[in-house]
Design an enzyme around this catalytic site. Structure first.
Site, PDB file in Angstrom:
ATOM      1  N   ASP A  97      46.884 105.612  52.992  1.00 39.24           N
ATOM      2  CA  ASP A  97      46.847 105.343  54.438  1.00 39.24           C
ATOM      3  C   ASP A  97      47.474 103.976  54.698  1.00 39.24           C
ATOM      4  O   ASP A  97      47.530 103.135  53.801  1.00 39.24           O
ATOM      5  CB  ASP A  97      45.393 105.355  54.924  1.00 39.24           C
ATOM      6  CG  ASP A  97      45.291 105.550  56.445  1.00 39.24           C
ATOM      7  OD1 ASP A  97      46.353 105.654  57.101  1.00 39.24           O
ATOM      8  OD2 ASP A  97      44.160 105.603  56.966  1.00 39.24           O
ATOM      9  N   GLU A  98      47.924 103.730  55.914  1.00 44.75           N
ATOM     10  CA  GLU A  98      48.527 102.424  56.291  1.00 44.75           C
ATOM     11  C   GLU A  98      49.636 102.032  55.314  1.00 44.75           C
ATOM     12  O   GLU A  98      49.721 100.881  54.875  1.00 44.75           O
ATOM     13  CB  GLU A  98      47.451 101.327  56.328  1.00 44.75           C
ATOM     14  CG  GLU A  98      46.246 101.649  57.193  1.00 44.75           C
ATOM     15  CD  GLU A  98      46.439 101.325  58.662  1.00 44.75           C
ATOM     16  OE1 GLU A  98      47.562 100.944  59.044  1.00 44.75           O
ATOM     17  OE2 GLU A  98      45.477 101.484  59.433  1.00 44.75           O
ATOM     18  N   ARG A 103      44.304 100.048  70.091  1.00 49.17           N
ATOM     19  CA  ARG A 103      42.933 100.272  69.606  1.00 49.17           C
ATOM     20  C   ARG A 103      42.072 100.853  70.709  1.00 49.17           C
ATOM     21  O   ARG A 103      40.982 101.359  70.462  1.00 49.17           O
ATOM     22  CB  ARG A 103      42.277  98.953  69.141  1.00 49.17           C
ATOM     23  CG  ARG A 103      42.907  98.236  67.950  1.00 49.17           C
ATOM     24  CD  ARG A 103      43.156  99.123  66.783  1.00 49.17           C
ATOM     25  NE  ARG A 103      44.520  99.638  66.843  1.00 49.17           N
ATOM     26  CZ  ARG A 103      44.927 100.704  66.173  1.00 49.17           C
ATOM     27  NH1 ARG A 103      44.100 101.376  65.412  1.00 49.17           N
ATOM     28  NH2 ARG A 103      46.173 101.134  66.267  1.00 49.17           N
ATOM     29  N   GLN A 149      53.355  99.224  63.175  1.00 49.05           N
ATOM     30  CA  GLN A 149      52.086  98.546  62.931  1.00 49.05           C
ATOM     31  C   GLN A 149      52.101  97.740  61.647  1.00 49.05           C
ATOM     32  O   GLN A 149      51.056  97.431  61.086  1.00 49.05           O
ATOM     33  CB  GLN A 149      50.943  99.567  62.891  1.00 49.05           C
ATOM     34  CG  GLN A 149      50.699 100.238  64.227  1.00 49.05           C
ATOM     35  CD  GLN A 149      49.494 101.163  64.169  1.00 49.05           C
ATOM     36  OE1 GLN A 149      48.365 100.737  64.062  1.00 49.05           O
ATOM     37  NE2 GLN A 149      49.750 102.462  64.230  1.00 49.05           N
ATOM     38  N   LYS A 196      47.089 110.233  62.132  1.00 50.83           N
ATOM     39  CA  LYS A 196      47.552 110.118  60.748  1.00 50.83           C
ATOM     40  C   LYS A 196      46.373 110.092  59.780  1.00 50.83           C
ATOM     41  O   LYS A 196      46.343 110.836  58.814  1.00 50.83           O
ATOM     42  CB  LYS A 196      48.373 108.821  60.551  1.00 50.83           C
ATOM     43  CG  LYS A 196      49.654 108.771  61.336  1.00 50.83           C
ATOM     44  CD  LYS A 196      50.420 107.489  61.036  1.00 50.83           C
ATOM     45  CE  LYS A 196      49.699 106.234  61.484  1.00 50.83           C
ATOM     46  NZ  LYS A 196      49.499 106.131  62.931  1.00 50.83           N
ATOM     47  N   THR A 197      45.423 109.228  60.082  1.00 50.17           N
ATOM     48  CA  THR A 197      44.268 109.111  59.189  1.00 50.17           C
ATOM     49  C   THR A 197      43.497 110.426  59.194  1.00 50.17           C
ATOM     50  O   THR A 197      43.026 110.892  58.163  1.00 50.17           O
ATOM     51  CB  THR A 197      43.364 107.950  59.637  1.00 50.17           C
ATOM     52  OG1 THR A 197      44.151 106.750  59.638  1.00 50.17           O
ATOM     53  CG2 THR A 197      42.196 107.762  58.700  1.00 50.17           C
TER      54      THR A 197
END
Ligand code: ATP
Ligand code: MG
Length: 758
Positions: free
Chosen positions: A231-232, A612, A266, A43-44
């Protein structure tokens, strides 16, 4: 430098390697886009490619793009990635940053509209709390009853929802000081304006007010920002989302060129006001939004992904998605049960040293914890081994404010002439000694050539100070005297406990029911545990001074220690997840406050943690933790049961591996054989001896004391020592070994206390 448009089949570098949906996210420049996808699906990366694409296609100048990320670190990374893709133009983006940073920049241009001048100051939470205390005072309220920190937390929640003092719902204003919450909020805002200052929440709140009230200003920003990227997105709060809508939503006259990427699995900041509903509202607020899903995970190997996906599947409230990887199965997730927190730190250190020997850079290793206090055991262990580490998104344990306060109390008791320590605690918690009184004591101390505590003692006998200040000071001096008298006869940890209670310090934190205050209390409990390992307070204070001195930045690769919350969006080859026990993770406090919903958020945190890891995830779970000097056995986290066996390798291996140890002590059948290692550590003996456990454990200890010599270890052998880590044997003198340790230098050790390593 304008680049030619990509007209032929060859991809421009920023689109290279993207899969079709990623490419769509990067190149669909007309209309709103929402990318909803799981961890590590790029995504990022796709968002960064979109940014590069917009710039390269000359759809907008750098100043015409608003790109918001969650942390400064994430913003720096995006800038770096962008630079790699399109060159130095990346450096010129003024509105790439966190919500706070970009909002501050915008607000400087319109500060007058909210009664500030453009040079306004941004107060940190500490400053704000001090101000709030004044407001509470001036409102003739008792701050002990209505703590400033609690008011700040309340106001912060309102600000996160975009509510100014006049917009606070009637019912909620009742929450503080018999319905005076909104009034105090108003007073605080007036004080801030008076000081020409903002707190973090104001940055957005003021901008929202401006964009709402001034159509011309709003129109200007809407025209300036041709593209908005977030983002996020799952962790945006109501104020942040409202701000985005004001800047771009058709309902406010905006063009709708917004691209958001996020993952509902998340979402981990609901306690800070994040609203997952924003993801669901997006399609309504930005009509015609293109929904893009990414399913290929590029980060982790199959086992890690399988374990994480199974775990998160236990959540009921989720949109649901599938993830797959081409990376191969890799290593199963390792679940290691250890004896206690210290053993946990050792087990991790040992594994890290092994990784380092195999050529892994320490920069590729992270330890993720649920609560800040957990870093202490790791920090001490790493310092002893000389294993370089850094703490991200937090302060090193002994530098945290509440720890410094507690240490200042200890110093005051142990060292009667420690002026700095005395000054730190003289009015913390508040005992009526304002700046003026303290300045008076200081002046007198200088005049009389006395240390501050002695000066205070004398001045307390006079009428130099007002009645309240004098009473407060006398009270404190009396208590310090009592604590000092108790020094020779009281266990250091017990004395610290007494001080924390007797001084009112704990009560001050308990009065404040925010999550942050609870974290501070936890840190203090951890401090008491740390003190338990020392015979007296003096040696403990020396130890702390040495630990604190260890702060040089030398550009060495370091292990990263941080909370799960701070790890969002990051990735590491090797991830250690510590403290998977009921009560710690999932956090008991969260469960008590938030029930089922909180449990799901804890599970999302676990999901964030696992995902992660690129190559290897190791989860640790301690069988017991020490709380207030008492051993309590801990139940393994329920999340461990939710990991499917197919993806997990469970072991009860303690530091070094039971088989090696059994060979060394010759007790193949003792399930507690690993405990014998406690004998290798000085304090460990004390710890184990205090343990209320049965004789089996003490047997283990006895075995350690009568360790047979281990002649198998010869010169040149690689060994692991509990205290010094990995090393190579250089010489042997009967049962003593001279070992050159990888981090701790040359030391003489007993051969019974090292384990041969393959
Ligand atoms: P998170 O949910 O944790 O924020 P994310 O979805 O933002 O993750 P990224 O950090 O963008 O994922 O990407 C994860 C890793 O996968 C990165 O190392 C990235 O470089 C790599 N990656 C992403 N897309 C691709 C691709 N198309 N080809 C190869 N590698 C990729
Ligand atoms: Mg990301």
């Amino acid at each position: 430098m304008p680049r030619p448009k990509a007209m032929h089949a060859a991809d421009p570098p920023w689109l290279e390697g993207l899969n079709p949906p990623q490419r769509e996210a990067a190149t669909a420049l007309d209309g709103p886009v929402l990318v909803l996808a799981g961890a590590g699906t790029g995504k990022t990366r796709a968002l960064t490619a979109r940014l590069a694409h917009i710039l390269a296609e000359r759809r907008a100048w750098p100043s015409q793009i608003l790109a918001v990320t969650f942390t400064n670190k994430a913003a720096r990374e995006m800038r770096a990635r962008l630079r790699a893709l399109i060159g130095p133009e990346a450096e010129t983006m003024p509105y790439l940053g966190t919500f706070h940073a970009t909002a501050a920049r915008m607000l400087r241009r319109h500060a007058e509209l909210v009664g500030l001048s453009p040079s306004f100051a941004i107060l940190d939470p500490d400053d704000l709390e001090r101000l709030a205390r004044r407001v509470i005072d001036e409102a003739k309220l008792d701050e002990r009853r209505w703590p400033a920190r609690q008011l700040c937390a309340l106001i912060d929640r309102w600000k996160n929802r975009g509510l100014g003092p006049e917009e606070v719902p009637e019912a909620e204003a009742q929450a503080f000081a018999h319905g005076r919450g909104a009034e105090l909020y108003g007073r605080l805002q007036a004080e801030l304006r008076q000081l020409n200052a903002c707190d973090f929440g104001d940055l957005l709140l003021h901008l929202i007010a401006i964009l709402r009230r001034h159509d011309d200003v709003r129109a200007r920003w809407q025209a300036q920002f041709r593209y908005l990227l977030v983002d996020e997105f799952q962790d945006t709060n109501a104020a942040q989302y409202l701000w985005l809508r004001l800047l771009a939503a058709p309902a406010f006259g905006g063009h709708g060129q917004v691209a958001c990427v996020g993952d509902d699995d998340q979402s981990i900041y609901s306690w800070r006001g994040a609203e997952i509903g924003n993801m669901l509202g997006f399609a309504r607020d930005f009509p015609g939004a293109r929904l893009i899903r990414l399913e290929q995970n590029y980060r982790s190997t199959g086992h890690i992904l399988g374990a994480a996906s199974a775990l998160i599947a236990a959540n009921r409230h989720r949109l649901g998605k599938t993830l797959w990887t081409e990376a191969g199965a890799g290593e199963p997730v390792e679940v290691v049960t250890v004896w206690d927190g210290e053993e946990e730190a050792h087990a991790v250190a040992q594994r890290i040293e092994r990784l380092e020997r195999e050529g892994t850079s320490l920069a590729e290793v992270a330890i993720l914890v649920r609560a800040q206090f957990q870093t202490r055991a790791f920090e001490e262990c790493f310092l002893r081994l000389g294993l370089p580490y850094r703490i991200v998104g937090g302060v090193r344990f002994y530098e945290r404010a509440e720890i410094r306060d507690a240490l200042a109390y200890l110093r005051t008791v142990v060292r009667p002439d420690d002026s700095l320590a005395f000054e730190r605690i003289v009015n913390t918690p508040r005992r009526g000694l304002g700046e003026k009184s303290i300045a008076r004591i200081r002046a007198f101390a200088r005049q009389a050539g006395l240390a501050l505590p002695a000066a205070a003692e004398r001045i307390a006998e006079t009428d130099e100070l007002g009645a309240t200040a004098r009473r407060g000071l006398r009270d404190l001096i009396g208590k310090i005297g009592e604590w000092r008298a108790a020094l020779p006869t009281t266990e250091p940890a017990a004395l610290l406990d007494t001080i924390l209670d007797g001084s009112g310090y704990r009560a001050m934190l308990s009065a404040d029911r925010s999550a942050e205050a609870e974290g501070r209390l936890e840190n203090l409990r951890e401090l008491v545990r740390a003190v338990e390992e020392f015979p007296d307070l003096g040696s403990f204070l020396d130890h702390v001074a040495l630990v604190m001195d260890n702060e040089r930045e030398d550009g060495r690769a370091r292990v990263t220690l941080m909370t799960l919350h701070a790890a969002k969006g990051l990735e590491f080859d090797h991830v250690f997840l510590a403290g998977w026990e009921e009560g710690l993770f999932p956090s008991l406090r969260a469960l008590e406050e938030g029930g089922e919903a909180a449990l799901e958020e804890e599970r999302r945190l676990a999901y964030v943690g696992l995902t992660r890891a690129r190559r290897r995830a190791t989860i640790l779970s301690a069988a017991s933790r020490r709380i207030h000097g008492q051993w309590t056995s801990a139940l393994p986290s329920r999340f461990l049961d939710e990991l499917p066996d197919a993806h997990v390798h469970r072991t009860t291996t303690m530091t070094g591996g039971p088989s090696l140890w059994r060979a060394a002590v010759g007790r193949a059948d003792d399930p507690f054989a690993h405990l014998a290692q406690a004998g290798g550590r000085g304090p460990g003996v004390v710890r184990a001896a205090r343990h209320p456990g049965g004789p089996t454990r003490l047997d283990g200890l006895a075995a350690a004391r009568t360790l047979p010599a281990n002649p198998a270890i010869g010169v040149g052998a690689r060994v692991f020592h509990d205290k010094f880590g990995m090393g190579t044997v250089r010489a042997r003198d009967a049962s003593k070994l001279e070992v050159e340790f990888d981090h701790a230098g040359i030391r003489m050790v007993m051969d019974g206390f090292v384990q041969p390593m393959p």
